[in-house]
Design an enzyme around this catalytic site. Structure first.
Site, PDB file in Angstrom:
ATOM      1  N   ARG A  34     -18.534  11.017  -0.663  1.00 18.78           N
ATOM      2  CA  ARG A  34     -17.659  10.784  -1.731  1.00 18.78           C
ATOM      3  C   ARG A  34     -18.461  10.234  -3.074  1.00 18.78           C
ATOM      4  O   ARG A  34     -18.220  10.716  -4.169  1.00 18.78           O
ATOM      5  CB  ARG A  34     -16.516   9.511  -1.312  1.00 18.78           C
ATOM      6  CG  ARG A  34     -15.931   9.774  -0.218  1.00 18.78           C
ATOM      7  CD  ARG A  34     -14.481  10.727  -0.484  1.00 18.78           C
ATOM      8  NE  ARG A  34     -13.804  10.534   0.733  1.00 18.78           N
ATOM      9  CZ  ARG A  34     -13.749  11.427   1.621  1.00 18.78           C
ATOM     10  NH1 ARG A  34     -14.425  12.506   1.482  1.00 18.78           N
ATOM     11  NH2 ARG A  34     -13.263  11.312   2.721  1.00 18.78           N
ATOM     12  N   GLU A 178      -3.973   5.932  14.875  1.00 23.42           N
ATOM     13  CA  GLU A 178      -4.261   7.053  14.118  1.00 23.42           C
ATOM     14  C   GLU A 178      -4.536   8.287  14.857  1.00 23.42           C
ATOM     15  O   GLU A 178      -5.761   8.540  14.978  1.00 23.42           O
ATOM     16  CB  GLU A 178      -5.135   6.993  12.899  1.00 23.42           C
ATOM     17  CG  GLU A 178      -5.269   7.930  11.924  1.00 23.42           C
ATOM     18  CD  GLU A 178      -6.409   7.851  10.911  1.00 23.42           C
ATOM     19  OE1 GLU A 178      -6.992   6.750  10.805  1.00 23.42           O
ATOM     20  OE2 GLU A 178      -6.294   8.741   9.970  1.00 23.42           O
ATOM     21  N   LYS A 220      -0.102   5.934  12.319  1.00 25.91           N
ATOM     22  CA  LYS A 220      -0.775   6.568  11.045  1.00 25.91           C
ATOM     23  C   LYS A 220      -0.875   7.950  11.350  1.00 25.91           C
ATOM     24  O   LYS A 220      -2.153   8.214  11.989  1.00 25.91           O
ATOM     25  CB  LYS A 220      -1.918   5.859  10.782  1.00 25.91           C
ATOM     26  CG  LYS A 220      -2.957   6.632   9.659  1.00 25.91           C
ATOM     27  CD  LYS A 220      -3.745   5.729   9.039  1.00 25.91           C
ATOM     28  CE  LYS A 220      -4.758   6.537   7.910  1.00 25.91           C
ATOM     29  NZ  LYS A 220      -5.342   5.501   7.233  1.00 25.91           N
ATOM     30  N   SER A 262      -3.699  11.031   4.162  1.00 25.83           N
ATOM     31  CA  SER A 262      -3.478  11.956   3.195  1.00 25.83           C
ATOM     32  C   SER A 262      -4.108  13.139   3.480  1.00 25.83           C
ATOM     33  O   SER A 262      -3.718  14.461   3.387  1.00 25.83           O
ATOM     34  CB  SER A 262      -3.875  11.533   1.615  1.00 25.83           C
ATOM     35  OG  SER A 262      -5.271  11.036   1.691  1.00 25.83           O
ATOM     36  N   GLY A 263      -5.433  13.031   4.462  1.00 27.48           N
ATOM     37  CA  GLY A 263      -6.028  14.179   5.057  1.00 27.48           C
ATOM     38  C   GLY A 263      -6.657  15.416   4.554  1.00 27.48           C
ATOM     39  O   GLY A 263      -6.588  16.367   4.910  1.00 27.48           O
ATOM     40  N   GLY A 264      -6.373  15.285   3.002  1.00 26.52           N
ATOM     41  CA  GLY A 264      -6.983  16.408   2.563  1.00 26.52           C
ATOM     42  C   GLY A 264      -5.878  17.036   1.362  1.00 26.52           C
ATOM     43  O   GLY A 264      -6.195  18.187   0.534  1.00 26.52           O
ATOM     44  N   SER A 289      -0.693   5.348   3.994  1.00 26.88           N
ATOM     45  CA  SER A 289      -2.189   4.722   4.643  1.00 26.88           C
ATOM     46  C   SER A 289      -3.245   5.592   4.108  1.00 26.88           C
ATOM     47  O   SER A 289      -4.077   6.042   4.540  1.00 26.88           O
ATOM     48  CB  SER A 289      -2.333   4.369   5.838  1.00 26.88           C
ATOM     49  OG  SER A 289      -3.536   3.934   6.123  1.00 26.88           O
ATOM     50  N   ARG A 292      -8.043   9.113   0.531  1.00 28.92           N
ATOM     51  CA  ARG A 292      -8.426  10.046  -0.807  1.00 28.92           C
ATOM     52  C   ARG A 292      -7.526  10.114  -1.717  1.00 28.92           C
ATOM     53  O   ARG A 292      -7.560  10.128  -2.927  1.00 28.92           O
ATOM     54  CB  ARG A 292      -8.848  11.576  -0.100  1.00 28.92           C
ATOM     55  CG  ARG A 292     -10.139  11.623   0.272  1.00 28.92           C
ATOM     56  CD  ARG A 292     -10.522  12.856   1.317  1.00 28.92           C
ATOM     57  NE  ARG A 292      -9.730  12.550   2.550  1.00 28.92           N
ATOM     58  CZ  ARG A 292      -9.751  13.665   3.410  1.00 28.92           C
ATOM     59  NH1 ARG A 292     -10.426  14.763   3.274  1.00 28.92           N
ATOM     60  NH2 ARG A 292      -9.210  13.638   4.777  1.00 28.92           N
TER      61      ARG A 292
HETATM   62  P1  13P Z   1      -7.275  10.061   4.189  1.00 26.77           P
HETATM   63  O1  13P Z   1      -5.916   9.602   3.494  1.00 26.77           O
HETATM   64  O2  13P Z   1      -8.494  10.428   3.173  1.00 26.77           O
HETATM   65  O3  13P Z   1      -7.238  11.340   5.019  1.00 26.77           O
HETATM   66  O4  13P Z   1      -7.976   8.858   4.775  1.00 26.77           O
HETATM   67  C1  13P Z   1      -7.104   8.061   5.691  1.00 26.77           C
HETATM   68  C2  13P Z   1      -8.087   7.579   6.760  1.00 26.77           C
HETATM   69  O5  13P Z   1      -8.096   6.396   6.906  1.00 26.77           O
HETATM   70  C3  13P Z   1      -8.669   8.447   7.671  1.00 26.77           C
HETATM   71  O6  13P Z   1      -8.953   7.765   8.760  1.00 26.77           O
END
Ligand code: 13P
Length: 336
Positions: A34, A178, A220, A262-264, A289, A292
């Site tokens: 990042r 998660e 999550k 958010s995953g991308g 949660s 990014r």
């Molecule tokens: P993102 O929202 O960037 O996917 O990150 C969440 C997270 O904690 C991944 O483990």
């Protein structure tokens, strides 16, 4: 205080109808990536400065109820000597900690992954709790291919999540569970729908087997999305409809809150999809949660320079506020 009271209090402090969780728990290799994207070097001091900046954002506690930290951050302090977990809590933001130790290949299931970190977890949790963490996070990752996740991948990953969650609850730490089905690939939304349903079903079966108290955990998950490289991208209404359908089929109503990763997704997409999800009826709170999607604009605005602190905090506050509106179903893209 008893273990049960610790769990109950943490849940009460983290769940309300307008706030969400900020994931700021990037591991050392991930935060280095990042920082590289803005041309900054990832030193311990730079990470401390950046994360202090995020957490000292004035008014953040109005929109954010919890922050997931990386191990290193738990022990760091602001320039004034206040520990970062204390700084978070002074803003009504509950500090938590990522406790998994990253992932590798799952032997016997080519293409599937498995997360490390159960050995010594109990001892680590006791230490983290002393440093101020009240909840934890563990991620299992599920790449989609034509044959992944395999049945072995599903059961092995679910078992890890359940053992972690049971261990957390035994020590009075609220587990965020998660299971992340990855967005990468050419698959269509239907394939993501089918896989996410299988994943969540296997996870809740394992949680029940390990007697995890559903009322005292947070889920999550990913949203149900088209693969990133799929030519046919589903719109926000379809994403919300399919995500809710899968969740209703697999997640017991006893779970108090579902906080999506958010995953991308772009920050705007992530906010819009959360808003669509909050148009319908659901038995759980539906919130964020995001890592990014909350941090990207803030990271860019910061650019690694202490001169840009105010711009960085303004960018974070904007995304936190818009996601808080989306969490209440009151967001509109004209607010961007
Ligand atoms: P993102 O929202 O960037 O996917 O990150 C969440 C997270 O904690 C991944 O483990």
């Amino acid at each position: 205080m008893s273990i049960q009271t610790d769990l109950q209090n943490c849940i009460e402090d983290m769940i309300d109808d307008s706030r969400g969780i900020l994931a700021a728990d990037e591991s050392s290799p991930t935060i280095a990536k990042r920082f590289a994207s803005i041309g900054a070097e990832s030193t311990e001091e730079m990470r401390r400065q950046y994360r202090s900046l995020l957490l000292s954002t004035d008014g953040l506690g109005e929109y954010i109820c919890g922050v997931i930290l990386f191990e290193e951050t738990l022990a760091q302090s602001t320039n004034n000597g206040q520990s970062l977990p204390q700084l978070a809590w002074s803003n009504r933001i509950v500090p938590g900690i990522k406790v998994d130790k990253g992932l590798g290949d799952l032997p016997g299931a080519p293409g599937d992954k498995i997360t490390f970190g159960l050995d010594g977890l109990a001892e680590r949790l006791v230490g983290y709790k002393e440093q101020g963490a009240r909840f934890a996070k563990w991620r299992e990752l599920y790449p989609i291919t034509s044959h992944n996740p395999t049945p072995l991948g599903l059961s092995a990953n679910a078992e890890m999540l359940a053992r972690y969650a049971a261990q957390c609850q035994a020590l009075g730490v609220v587990p965020i569970v998660e299971p992340e089905v990855l967005m990468d690939g050419e698959h269509d939304i239907n394939r993501c729908h089918v896989v996410t349903e299988k994943v969540l079903r296997s996870v809740f079966e394992a949680l029940a087997r390990h007697r995890v108290q559903l009322e005292l955990m947070i889920l999550k998950p990913n949203m149900v999305l088209s693969g990133k490289s799929c030519p046919q991208q589903a719109g926000t209404d379809e994403v919300a409809e399919r995500t809710l359908q899968v969740l209703k089929r697999t997640v017991p109503a006893a779970v108090p809150s579902i906080n999506f990763l958010s995953g991308g997704m772009t920050p705007e997409q992530a906010t819009e999809n959360l808003n669509s999800l909050n148009q319908g009826q659901a038995p759980w709170q539906l919130s964020t949660s995001y890592g990014r999607a909350l941090q990207e604009p803030a990271l860019k605005a910061w650019g690694g320079s202490s001169n840009n602190g105010a711009a960085c905090q303004a960018a974070l506050l904007k995304r936190a506020r818009l996601n808080s509106l989306a969490r209440q179903g009151k967001y509109d893209s004209s607010m961007e």
